[in-house]
Design a protein around this motif. Sequence first.
Motif, PDB file in Angstrom:
ATOM      1  N   PHE A 290     -29.510  11.011  80.515  1.00 51.71           N
ATOM      2  CA  PHE A 290     -29.911  11.897  78.988  1.00 51.71           C
ATOM      3  C   PHE A 290     -28.719  12.949  79.123  1.00 51.71           C
ATOM      4  O   PHE A 290     -27.781  13.287  80.000  1.00 51.71           O
ATOM      5  CB  PHE A 290     -31.281  12.508  79.365  1.00 51.71           C
ATOM      6  N   ASN A 291     -28.808  13.490  77.987  1.00 48.38           N
ATOM      7  CA  ASN A 291     -27.755  14.582  77.486  1.00 48.38           C
ATOM      8  C   ASN A 291     -28.487  15.888  77.344  1.00 48.38           C
ATOM      9  O   ASN A 291     -29.489  16.004  76.902  1.00 48.38           O
ATOM     10  CB  ASN A 291     -27.129  14.185  76.330  1.00 48.38           C
ATOM     11  N   PHE A 292     -27.724  16.686  78.079  1.00 53.38           N
ATOM     12  CA  PHE A 292     -28.364  18.153  78.032  1.00 53.38           C
ATOM     13  C   PHE A 292     -27.207  19.153  78.031  1.00 53.38           C
ATOM     14  O   PHE A 292     -26.213  19.104  78.826  1.00 53.38           O
ATOM     15  CB  PHE A 292     -28.988  18.391  79.498  1.00 53.38           C
ATOM     16  N   ALA A 293     -27.092  20.052  77.018  1.00 49.79           N
ATOM     17  CA  ALA A 293     -26.149  21.080  76.770  1.00 49.79           C
ATOM     18  C   ALA A 293     -24.649  20.134  76.598  1.00 49.79           C
ATOM     19  O   ALA A 293     -23.712  20.680  77.421  1.00 49.79           O
ATOM     20  CB  ALA A 293     -26.300  22.066  77.912  1.00 49.79           C
ATOM     21  N   GLY A 294     -24.608  18.917  76.201  1.00 56.37           N
ATOM     22  CA  GLY A 294     -23.278  18.369  75.816  1.00 56.37           C
ATOM     23  C   GLY A 294     -22.799  17.601  77.163  1.00 56.37           C
ATOM     24  O   GLY A 294     -21.720  17.036  77.073  1.00 56.37           O
ATOM     25  N   LYS A 295     -23.803  17.477  78.239  1.00 58.86           N
ATOM     26  CA  LYS A 295     -23.111  16.958  79.400  1.00 58.86           C
ATOM     27  C   LYS A 295     -24.338  15.728  79.694  1.00 58.86           C
ATOM     28  O   LYS A 295     -25.541  15.885  79.384  1.00 58.86           O
ATOM     29  CB  LYS A 295     -22.987  17.798  80.514  1.00 58.86           C
ATOM     30  N   GLU A 296     -23.711  14.645  80.196  1.00 63.35           N
ATOM     31  CA  GLU A 296     -24.895  13.517  80.695  1.00 63.35           C
ATOM     32  C   GLU A 296     -25.198  13.947  82.135  1.00 63.35           C
ATOM     33  O   GLU A 296     -24.443  14.005  83.021  1.00 63.35           O
ATOM     34  CB  GLU A 296     -24.046  11.896  80.490  1.00 63.35           C
ATOM     35  N   TYR A 297     -26.430  13.532  82.190  1.00 64.52           N
ATOM     36  CA  TYR A 297     -26.982  13.453  83.538  1.00 64.52           C
ATOM     37  C   TYR A 297     -27.787  12.179  84.046  1.00 64.52           C
ATOM     38  O   TYR A 297     -28.273  11.443  83.221  1.00 64.52           O
ATOM     39  CB  TYR A 297     -27.927  14.995  83.809  1.00 64.52           C
ATOM     40  N   ALA A 298     -27.897  11.994  85.285  1.00 63.62           N
ATOM     41  CA  ALA A 298     -28.626  10.666  85.880  1.00 63.62           C
ATOM     42  C   ALA A 298     -29.958  10.944  86.420  1.00 63.62           C
ATOM     43  O   ALA A 298     -30.000  12.040  87.199  1.00 63.62           O
ATOM     44  CB  ALA A 298     -27.766   9.821  86.559  1.00 63.62           C
ATOM     45  N   LEU A 299     -30.836  10.109  86.268  1.00 59.91           N
ATOM     46  CA  LEU A 299     -32.001   9.970  86.905  1.00 59.91           C
ATOM     47  C   LEU A 299     -32.388   8.785  87.571  1.00 59.91           C
ATOM     48  O   LEU A 299     -31.822   7.696  87.137  1.00 59.91           O
ATOM     49  CB  LEU A 299     -33.271  10.301  85.662  1.00 59.91           C
ATOM     50  N   VAL A 300     -33.277   8.933  88.647  1.00 63.24           N
ATOM     51  CA  VAL A 300     -33.812   7.565  89.064  1.00 63.24           C
ATOM     52  C   VAL A 300     -35.180   7.657  89.399  1.00 63.24           C
ATOM     53  O   VAL A 300     -35.786   8.695  89.744  1.00 63.24           O
ATOM     54  CB  VAL A 300     -33.005   7.294  90.591  1.00 63.24           C
ATOM     55  N   ILE A 301     -35.679   6.455  89.352  1.00 68.01           N
ATOM     56  CA  ILE A 301     -37.504   6.296  89.352  1.00 68.01           C
ATOM     57  C   ILE A 301     -37.774   6.232  90.965  1.00 68.01           C
ATOM     58  O   ILE A 301     -37.217   5.513  91.678  1.00 68.01           O
ATOM     59  CB  ILE A 301     -37.782   4.945  88.676  1.00 68.01           C
ATOM     60  N   LYS A 302     -38.630   7.270  91.265  1.00 70.13           N
ATOM     61  CA  LYS A 302     -39.006   7.544  92.729  1.00 70.13           C
ATOM     62  C   LYS A 302     -40.498   7.008  92.712  1.00 70.13           C
ATOM     63  O   LYS A 302     -40.760   6.549  94.003  1.00 70.13           O
ATOM     64  CB  LYS A 302     -38.871   8.805  93.051  1.00 70.13           C
TER      65      LYS A 302
END
Length: 416
Positions: A290-302
Motif C-alpha cells: 500500500f502507499n502511504f505519504a508517497g511511499k510504498e510499504y509491505a504487509l504479510v498475512i499472519k
Amino acid sequence: MDRVIEKKKWSSQKLVTIGGVVALVALLAGSYYFTQGASRLNVDPARITISEITKGVFQENIPVNGIVLPVTTIYLDATEGGRVEEKYVEDGAMMTKGQPILRLSNTDLELSLSNQETQVFNVLTQMQISKNNADQNTITRLNQMAEVDNALKEAERLYRVNERLFNQKAIGKQEYQSSKNLYEYQVRRKALTVDILNKDSVSNRQQLSQMQQSFERMQNALQLMRKKVGDLIVRAPVDGQLTSLDAEIGQSKNKGERLGQLDVMSGYKVRVDIDEHYISRIFTGLRGTFNFAGKEYALVIKKIYTQVTGGRFQVDMEFEKEVPQGIRRGQTLQIRLALSDEKQAVLLPKGGFYQQTGGNWVYKLNEAGTMAYKVNVQLGMQSPDTYEVLEGLQPGDKVITSSYENFGDNQELILK
C-alpha cells in the motif's frame, strides 16, 4: 446481285438485356451485403478509449481495504457487577499497569466479605481453644505418666529388695510374691499409660492438622473474597491506551459486561476484509502493498479468520519491515493483495468493456486504425489495472477498452 448481310453479335437489345441483368445482380448482392453481412456503426474516436496490448511483468492481485489496529488489544470486562461510583480517567487516556480506571460498588459482595471474615475469626478462635484443650490434656497425661514412672520405680525397688531377702530366707514367700505382683502391675500400667499418651498425641496432631487445613481453606476463601471486592476497582492490566470506555457514574454494570478496552501501543497490525470468493486462495504468508505519504510499504498475512459474515471474511496482516511514521489506529488503508508470483504475460488494460463482454471478446482495430471488429479472447488472472491475455491478442494489437454500451450488436465499428 444479292450480297451477304453479316449477322451482328451484340445487338442493342442484347446489350440492354445484359446490362439489366448485371444491375439486378449488383442490386441483389448489395442488398444481401447490407442485410446479411457484417453490421457496422460509425464511431467518433474521441469518444472511446483505445489501448495497446503489451507484454510485461504480471502479478495477480486484488484491491482490499484494511483498518489499522494495535497488535494487542485487551478487553476490560466487569469481573464483578456493581454501580459505577467514580471514574478516575476518561476515554483515550494513556494508562500504566495497575492504574485505577473506575470504581464500582456492590453492597452484597462487601457484606459477604464481612461474613467471611467473621467465620475465619470464629474458626481461628475455635482452633485456639482446641489447641489449649489439647495442651491441657497432654499436661494431664504427662502428670499421670510421671506418677506411673514413680510408682514403677518404687515397686521395682521394693521387688528387688524382697527378692534378695527371699533368696536369703529373711522374708516369707508371701511378702516376696506380693512385691513381685505389684512390680509387674506397675510395668503393665506404664505400658498402658505410654500407649494412651501416644494415641492422645496422634489424635491431637490430627485434630490440629484438620483444623489448620480448614483454617487455611477459609483463609484462601477470604483472600478470594477480598480480591473480588478489590476487583470493584477496575485497573489497567498492562501499559496502553484506554479506548471504548463505556461507563458513566450511577450506571449499573452486570458481571462480565464489557467496560472498554486497552490497546497495547507496542505496534500495529491491519485487519483486512476479503470477499469469500477468494477464501480458498488465501493463506498465511501472502503479501500485500500500500502507499502511504508517497511511499510504498509491505504487509504479510499472519492470521486468517475463516468465519464468513455477510459474504466476507477477515485476515490480520502485519508490517513486514518498516512501519509508516504517523500512522494511527482506525485509519483505512487501500491494499493490493498479491495472489500469485510475478511472471511474464500478455497484458490487456482494464476498462468498461468487461461489463458488456464478460471478457469473452473485444473490438480490435485494424492496422490502419480506421475500423474495429470483434475478436474472441480468453482472459486469465487479473490485477487492479490489467488482465492476463491467454488467447486472441498479441503484443502491439490495439483494442477499444472503454464501455461498449452504445455499440449494440454491431460486428464492426467505423472510426471517423
